[in-house]
Scaffold this motif. Structure first.
Motif: not given
Length: 675
Positions: A527-532, A557-558, A568-571, A585-586
């Motif tokens: 249930e992790i929010q993953l976006n970039h 890994n994150a 988790i955010t890819v920037d 990630d937090n």
């Protein structure tokens, strides 16, 4: 000298035989072995002289203590060996070496046991001792059986049987028949096994050998159980337990309880099976035998399954799998240590041979120089030929020095070749050790759990609904295992063959998009929010497959170290000649004391927030890939606050040009793939 030893040995053996006869002819045998051990200890204390009599007492005592206190077996055998060696007493040295081999068996060092048994066999053949030759051939057969090489074991067992039949030693013949039956058990040829085991039983019954019958009855009971004849098997296991208790063989008593538990389970006598398992575990607590504990959990799982307690059966099966991995790892470590020790020994032997050759060469040179001196003195008398002879000797000496220098150069070249080969072997061993470690610790566990689940489902001991409860967890374990296997194969390939970079222009945003479908599936499991936030197009110049592996490792890994409902955010950050990618990630963060291990060759690995496993290769491999593609990689992490990994890659020439002249406008967008 021989007459002296014969008189001393004759006096000792007369007393010893009378003493042993009194003990072994008693009608009640339960305390016979301990009484013999106590008596031999007293005889040893009363005979401090370091002679052949003490050697024979030490060897007898060492052999009796093998099934009771294996550590004392080694202590007494070492003393017997040193005294025999100093006296050049070959029979004592032979039996001491055999007892040292038995001590190594108790420690699980089968490689060392094999070497010591072969040494003892050479001494027996040198002494032409028919009985010892038969015993030691049987020992070698038993070692091969323990190493799961029953065909090789049968060769030595049958050779031992032929030798013992020539000597008509019924007690030893009974032991060897039992060993042959054991070999056929390992080969799963049950009828052949029973034939030899029943033959062994007949001989041991005739000799009233309760200690030997304990082993034979255990094996017969095991075969009958496999053939489905459980009531007969129960009878033999019961008699085996009784005789093990009589001979004070704790290890045998534990095995008999485990065998009785399995047989009672097959007969659906669950109360008796429960009692047997509790007795086995109680005795094994003092022995700390890992194999017995592993078998205990296996039979405990069988009992729970037979009772219909499938959840508890699964838990016990997991314990069995974990212990099985531990035993496998321990045996592998011992095997590696023994192999390394043997390699070092052979290396030293080779170096000693080279040194001996060098010394012989120097001695030859010295002899030549002495000849030269005497030759000069003799020729000095004959003045007429002194000049010619001196010239010849000088030329001869020059040739010798030239040969010596040439040989020295060849020796140095050989040494350099040996050093290079050692370095290559060491590197190969490190790769092999790492692969074995990952396979034994990280890849076997999920496969073992999956095997246990399928076992219960196949035998309809678990409903489809119960199985569905574990599907998500199994799917995640399998995906993690697949990722670990990819990292392992990439790492092994880089270590064994090196890495070739196939750089080209490609759109890193499109590459990330293609990987996000799989990564999103993993994220949804927690249930992790993953976006970039990458724009539609960023062209970089790098090896596409390597960067795919880096992105997959960093994002997975994150996910691994981010708890449920995390983000988790890819920037990115665009610069004139390169782009910086950030994976934030937090999650739980990396402890400060462990941050130096992340990119090192220590292969640092910990479990994730839901006990996800890794092999410790992903981040070092990612570092290598980024550096090979002319980039840099680093991270910032704070415990319980999260981690951000950063890496840079060179932009393609077209991307650099448009960026430098301000011809391309890139809008920062947010893509949410969580749905």
């Amino acid at each position: 000298m021989n007459t002296y030893w014969q008189r001393r040995n004759s006096a000792f053996y007369t007393v010893l035989i009378l003493m042993l006869t009194l003990f072994f002819t008693k009608p009640v045998a339960c305390d016979a072995q301990s009484q013999v051990t106590d008596s031999l200890t007293k005889v040893l204390a009363a005979h401090p002289s370091k002679d052949t009599i003490r050697v024979n007492i030490l060897n007898q005592l060492s052999r009796f203590l093998f099934t009771q206190v294996p550590s004392l077996t080694e202590t007494y055998a070492k003393e017997a060996f040193h005294i025999s060696d100093s006296l050049y007493y070959l029979p004592g040295k032979m039996w001491a070496t055999r007892n040292l081999a038995l001590a190594e068996n108790a420690k699980g060092n089968l490689e060392k046991q094999t070497d010591l048994t072969l040494e003892a066999l050479k001494l027996a053949e040198q002494l032409k001792d028919l009985k010892a030759t038969g015993v030691l051939n049987a020992d070698l057969g038993n070692i091969f059986i323990e190493q799961q090489q029953p065909r090789q074991g049968l060769i030595y067992q049958k050779k031992a049987l032929a030798i013992k039949q020539r000597g008509n030693d019924q007690a030893e013949i009974g032991k060897t028949l039992n060993g042959i039956g054991t070999s056929y058990m390992v080969l799963k040829e049950w009828d052949s096994a029973l034939h030899f085991l029943y033959a062994s039983e007949r001989i041991k019954l005739a000799l009233n050998d309760h200690r030997g019958l304990a082993y034979a009855y255990e094996n017969i009971g095991t075969v009958l159980s496999v053939k489905g004849r459980y009531k007969e098997a129960l009878r033999y296991h019961t008699m085996s337990s009784q005789f093990y208790k009589e001979s004070d063989n704790v290890q045998g008593v534990v095995k008999s309880y485990l065998n009785l538990a399995q047989t009672h389970t097959f007969l659906k006598d669950f109360a008796a099976a429960e009692e047997d398992l509790q007795n086995a575990r109680r005795l094994n607590k003092n022995m700390q035998n890992a194999r017995n504990e592993m078998i205990y959990y296996r039979y405990r799982a069988m009992l729970d399954s037979a009772r219909g307690n499938y959840a508890q059966a699964l838990e016990n099966f997991k314990e069995f799998q974990a212990l099985s991995e531990e035993v496998f790892s321990t045996e592998k470590s011992k095997f590696i240590a023994n192999s390394r020790e043997k390699y070092e020994s052979e290396k030293k032997q080779h170096e000693n041979e080279l040194l001996k050759k060098e010394q012989l060469l120097h001695l030859a040179t010295i002899r030549q120089q002495k000849i030269f001196v005497f030759f000069c003195i003799g020729m000095f008398i004959a003045l007429a030929t002194v000049t010619v002879l001196l010239y010849r000797v000088f030329k001869r000496q020059q040739e010798l020095y030239s040969q010596l220098n040439s040989r020295n150069r060849r020796v140095q070249q050989q040494n350099q070749i040996i050093m290079d080969q050692n370095a290559a072997l060491e590197s190969g061993n490190q790769v092999k050790d790492k692969i074995f470690s990952v396979i034994s610790h990280d890849l076997r566990a999920p496969l073992g759990i999956l095997e246990g689940m399928l076992f219960l489902l196949r035998d309809e001991k678990m409903t489809q609904e119960q199985f569905n409860m574990f599907v998500d967890e199994l799917w995640r374990d399998v995906k993690n295992t697949s990722s670990m296997m990819d990292n392992l194969l990439q790492w092994a390939n880089s270590q064994m063959k090196g890495i070739r970079v196939m750089a080209d222009d490609f759109n890193i945003t499109a590459l990330l998009d293609s990987e996000f479908e799989l990564l999103q599936t993993l994220a949804r499991q927690k249930e992790i929010q993953l976006n970039h936030l990458l724009p539609p197009v960023i062209h970089v110049y790098a090896d596409k497959d390597m960067i795919r592996m880096v992105l997959r490792n960093l994002v997975s890994n994150a996910i691994k170290f981010t708890p449920k409902k995390g983000v988790i955010t890819v920037d990115y950050k665009l610069m004139p000649d390169k782009v910086e990618i950030m994976v934030k990630d937090n999650g739980v963060g990396i402890p400060l004391e462990d941050q130096s291990k992340v990119f090192s060759n220590i292969y640092y690995s910990t479990t994730g927030t839901q006990n996800e496993k890794g092999c410790g290769l992903g981040l070092p491999l990612s570092k290598d890939f980024i550096q090979l593609n002319n980039g840099q990689i680093w991270f910032h992490s704070f415990k319980d606050k999260g981690t951000s990994f950063h890496f840079t890659l060179p932009l393609s020439e077209d991307e650099e040009t448009t960026s430098a002249h301000g011809m391309t406008i890139i809008l920062q967008t947010s893509r949410d793939y969580s749905h």
